[in-house]
Design a protein around this motif. Sequence first.
Motif: not given
Length: 428
Positions: A277, A322, A333
Amino acid sequence: MLFTEDFLHYIWKFRLFNRINLRTTEGEELEVLSAGLHNSHAGADFQNARIRIGETTWAGSAELHISSSDWYKHGHTTDNAYDNVILHVVYRDDEPLMRTDGKRVPTLELHDRISAELYNRYHNLVFGNQTIIPCEASIATVDGLTMQNWLTRILVERLEKRSEAVIAALHVNRGDWEETFYQFLAANFGFKTNALPFELMARSLPQSILAKNKNNAMQIEALIFGQAGFLTDNLQDDYPRSLKKEYDYLAKKYSLQPIENHLWKFLRMRPQNFPTIRLAQFAALIVQANHLFSKILEVPEVKELRSLFSNIKVCNYWETHYRFDTQSKPAAKSLGPASVDTILLNTVALFLFSYGRHLKLQHFVSRALKLLENIPAEQNNIITDFANLGVNTKTAFESQALLELKNSYCNHKKCLQCSVGIKILKPN
């Protein structure tokens, strides 16, 4: 009795000894007109001192020792830097000090001229049984002006020390501020746990290569994930497979070699902080703002600086993932406020300060300090300990200064080099 040379320096600097009927060890009348300037470099302890012995006024250096014999132990006899010493100040005179010409160096003994009350305060401060910091029982009584001035000074000390790494990297990068900022920013995106692989990835992927592909978001993400070692042969989803195809072409074009994938850590991390991420966010930032440091230099307002990092939008694939090939519930995110503050604190403010100091452009130094005044204080054990002692912080300006105070002064009991310690020790 535990008596240190630092304490003797403190006594002399502030002339906290009984000055009535001062005489040298040979009985000559002595008056201290100026203690001189404290010297932390090679040579005598105090320079530009002025004293009167008898009818003659002398200007030169003063050297301080616990015992007169320390002069010989420290090798000053053969050191020309001590030729202009006009007064030897000692706690105890245990051996006459002679010059090379056979004449005795004037000596002042302070053994019977230091009050027991002052010594006891010093002893309790430096050698007491404190659990957090030496002055934990008294720091809350120090006036706000003294505290603020000292915190400002040691914050600058902290930034100066941290900027040394920036300037060293700048030299390696041949004066390229953009490349240097890009490398430090990448390390910051690793948020300690993955700082090293992030930095290695950035060093293996020069910003100049990213700049050549800045108009193609997929190529930017392919380069970053590929160099990070995540684009392997066993990918299943269409998106990472497309990234791998792009990366294989670009890696051959630019002769790139990825870093080892095993360097990245996922264990005991919240999914929001997974390196995948963070890499996606880093790629989105590069797409949004190539040559970011130039933009930062041009943006004077803290609000605008914050928006550079808080408004980045990752590729849609990461809204439901993820990790590659593992679908998750939809979730935003973007970088959270705390993460943005960490980047502003550890990279943006540091580089504004380093840039301003290196190029002697004071307004960038001022911008760095202003930025820290607009970032909330960090929350950690050290800041909590200070709060429990009555020293509260609201901004990163204050918390960063307290971290420097604790790590560089309190932990080493440098109370006599600290304005807070001096204020507590000084007689009312």
